[in-house]
Motif scaffolding. Structure first.
Motif, PDB file in Angstrom:
ATOM      1  N   ARG A   5      44.871  34.488  35.146  1.00  0.00           N
ATOM      2  CA  ARG A   5      44.452  35.561  34.243  1.00  0.00           C
ATOM      3  C   ARG A   5      45.653  35.980  33.423  1.00  0.00           C
ATOM      4  O   ARG A   5      46.758  36.102  33.950  1.00  0.00           O
ATOM      5  N   LEU A   7      47.577  38.847  31.548  1.00  0.00           N
ATOM      6  CA  LEU A   7      47.683  40.297  31.605  1.00  0.00           C
ATOM      7  C   LEU A   7      48.493  40.789  30.416  1.00  0.00           C
ATOM      8  O   LEU A   7      49.337  40.061  29.900  1.00  0.00           O
ATOM      9  N   TYR A  62      49.770  47.093  37.783  1.00  0.00           N
ATOM     10  CA  TYR A  62      48.606  46.738  36.983  1.00  0.00           C
ATOM     11  C   TYR A  62      47.379  46.751  37.886  1.00  0.00           C
ATOM     12  O   TYR A  62      47.394  46.173  38.973  1.00  0.00           O
ATOM     13  N   SER A  64      43.430  45.611  38.049  1.00  0.00           N
ATOM     14  CA  SER A  64      42.390  44.830  37.369  1.00  0.00           C
ATOM     15  C   SER A  64      41.142  45.678  37.126  1.00  0.00           C
ATOM     16  O   SER A  64      40.407  45.438  36.171  1.00  0.00           O
ATOM     17  N   ALA A  67      42.135  47.674  34.170  1.00  0.00           N
ATOM     18  CA  ALA A  67      42.620  46.779  33.119  1.00  0.00           C
ATOM     19  C   ALA A  67      43.791  47.412  32.372  1.00  0.00           C
ATOM     20  O   ALA A  67      43.879  47.363  31.153  1.00  0.00           O
TER      21      ALA A  67
END
Length: 85
Positions: A5, A7, A62, A64, A67
């Motif tokens: 993913r 970021l 961070y 998820s 976000a």
């Protein structure tokens, strides 16, 4: 897990002056939830990044689920014992 993913960049600069930094990924599923923490995939996760300067450390997390990165936490870097004797 063969998953990746992208970021957004952390809220502090990791290149250049931050020659030392570390990151860790952790499962963000609540205890007793759907994740048994043995094969965490597709669930919520946290990424913790710490940038290290000579006298300070900067930390941001961070999420998820949100976000987004947390606000930066500034910590004073401890002096190793061999430098104080």
């Amino acid at each position: 897990t063969d998953e990746q993913r992208d970021l957004p960049e952390p809220p502090f600069y990791l290149h250049g002056y931050y020659r030392r930094w570390n990151a860790a990924v952790a499962c963000a599923a609540a205890a007793g939830g759907d994740c048994d923490h043995l094969d965490c995939r597709q669930g919520p996760f946290l990424v913790v990044v710490m940038g290290i300067k000579p006298h300070n450390m900067y930390l941001s997390v961070y999420s998820s689920e949100a976000a987004a990165w947390s606000n930066v936490t500034l910590c004073e870097r401890p002096t190793p014992n061999f430098l104080t004797s």
